[in-house]
Design a protein around this motif. Structure first.
Motif, PDB file in Angstrom:
ATOM      1  N   ASP A 182       0.830  -1.209   0.000  1.00 12.72           N
ATOM      2  CA  ASP A 182       0.000   0.000   0.000  1.00 12.72           C
ATOM      3  C   ASP A 182       0.864   1.258   0.000  1.00 12.72           C
ATOM      4  N   ASP A 183       1.957   1.235   0.791  1.00 13.80           N
ATOM      5  CA  ASP A 183       2.848   2.395   0.876  1.00 13.80           C
ATOM      6  C   ASP A 183       3.539   2.657  -0.458  1.00 13.80           C
ATOM      7  N   ILE A 184       3.971   1.580  -1.110  1.00 12.64           N
ATOM      8  CA  ILE A 184       4.641   1.722  -2.407  1.00 12.64           C
ATOM      9  C   ILE A 184       3.682   2.291  -3.446  1.00 12.64           C
ATOM     10  N   PHE A 185       2.450   1.796  -3.440  1.00 12.21           N
ATOM     11  CA  PHE A 185       1.439   2.290  -4.382  1.00 12.21           C
ATOM     12  C   PHE A 185       1.186   3.779  -4.135  1.00 12.21           C
ATOM     13  N   GLU A 186       1.089   4.166  -2.861  1.00 12.03           N
ATOM     14  CA  GLU A 186       0.857   5.574  -2.522  1.00 12.03           C
ATOM     15  C   GLU A 186       2.052   6.430  -2.922  1.00 12.03           C
ATOM     16  N   GLU A 193       2.217  12.487  -9.334  1.00 12.18           N
ATOM     17  CA  GLU A 193       1.448  13.725  -9.223  1.00 12.18           C
ATOM     18  C   GLU A 193       2.323  14.948  -8.902  1.00 12.18           C
ATOM     19  N   ASN A 194       3.564  14.707  -8.513  1.00 12.11           N
ATOM     20  CA  ASN A 194       4.418  15.831  -8.098  1.00 12.11           C
ATOM     21  C   ASN A 194       5.772  15.803  -8.802  1.00 12.11           C
ATOM     22  N   ASN A 199      11.383  17.479  -9.218  1.00 14.72           N
ATOM     23  CA  ASN A 199      12.459  17.976 -10.081  1.00 14.72           C
ATOM     24  C   ASN A 199      13.070  19.249  -9.494  1.00 14.72           C
ATOM     25  N   ASP A 200      12.229  20.165  -9.051  1.00 13.71           N
ATOM     26  CA  ASP A 200      12.719  21.407  -8.437  1.00 13.71           C
ATOM     27  C   ASP A 200      13.486  21.117  -7.146  1.00 13.71           C
ATOM     28  N   TYR A 201      13.011  20.132  -6.397  1.00 12.01           N
ATOM     29  CA  TYR A 201      13.670  19.764  -5.139  1.00 12.01           C
ATOM     30  C   TYR A 201      15.084  19.249  -5.409  1.00 12.01           C
ATOM     31  N   ILE A 202      15.228  18.357  -6.404  1.00 14.80           N
ATOM     32  CA  ILE A 202      16.540  17.805  -6.739  1.00 14.80           C
ATOM     33  C   ILE A 202      17.469  18.901  -7.255  1.00 14.80           C
ATOM     34  N   LEU A 203      16.953  19.772  -8.093  1.00 13.39           N
ATOM     35  CA  LEU A 203      17.768  20.893  -8.585  1.00 13.39           C
ATOM     36  C   LEU A 203      18.227  21.778  -7.441  1.00 13.39           C
ATOM     37  N   GLY A 204      17.339  21.954  -6.447  1.00  9.75           N
ATOM     38  CA  GLY A 204      17.708  22.745  -5.279  1.00  9.75           C
ATOM     39  C   GLY A 204      18.844  22.110  -4.500  1.00  9.75           C
TER      40      GLY A 204
END
Length: 210
Positions: A182-186, A193-194, A199-204
């Motif tokens: 269930d956790d993996i599916f979520e 969805e994000n 992507n912005d987080y990794i670039l940061g």
């Protein structure tokens, strides 16, 4: 895992545990350095070492987490049955089916070591957050060949584990496996969805290192 737990147990008990540890004849066999004793002593300190990482775990869950991780590492290092199965896995080029399991264990040990070093250094900064761990989990799952994830394909390995007499070992994991699924599916849904936020987080993160 033994080295991490032994080091922290010595840190919290420099008198008795360290005295036994120094003695080659006693280490690993006497009261405070037996592996089971070290694991039990470490359990009692793990929330003190890092409350943020382990506060959501009940004592029972922490016991299972440490006991099962230690047990499985021992099995995959020493057990002839499991080693034989891994030889068959290699022959069939099916390492990808099991590599996620090993990467999860490796990631857990990295987090455990990170928490211990952070505690010993009195470091109150958060260098790793849950987003980092979630992204790492997702990358681990990406190593799987999804075409092999069928009951028919995976069931062939049961014979190497002598499943007819060992199947009961899986019973205690049914609840855990369901929760993990269930956790993996979520997690997959959250990532899908994000995508741009991640992507912005990794670039940061990359900009911080420059």
């Amino acid at each position: 895992m033994e080295k991490i737990m032994m080091a922290m147990t010595i840190y919290f008990d420099p008198k008795y545990t360290y005295e036994e540890f120094k003695n080659l004849e006693k280490c690993g066999k006497s009261a405070n350095t037996r592996p089971t004793k070290v694991v039990n002593n470490f359990k009692q300190k793990i929330k003190e070492i890092n409350l943020l990482a382990f506060e959501d775990f009940t004592d029972e869950e922490l016991n299972m987490l440490l006991d099962e991780t230690y047990e499985k590492l021992c099995l995959y290092t020493h057990s002839s049955i499991v080693v034989s199965m891994m030889i068959e896995v290699s022959k069939n080029a099916d390492e990808d089916l099991f590599i996620v399991f090993f990467y999860f264990m490796l990631d857990f040990l990295k987090v455990l070591l990170y928490c211990c070093l952070k505690y010993l250094c009195n470091d109150d900064k958060d260098h790793v957050d849950m987003i980092c761990l979630a992204i790492g989990c997702f990358f681990n799952l990406s190593k799987l060949d999804k075409n092999k994830l069928t009951p028919e394909y995976i069931n062939k390995y049961k014979k190497y584990l002598h499943w007819d007499i060992n199947s009961h070992f899986n019973d205690k994991y049914e609840g855990i496996l369901k929760t993990l699924k269930d956790d993996i599916f979520e997690l997959q849904n959250d990532v899908n969805e994000n995508r741009w936020n991640i992507n912005d987080y990794i670039l940061g993160l990359l900009k911080k290192d420059q």
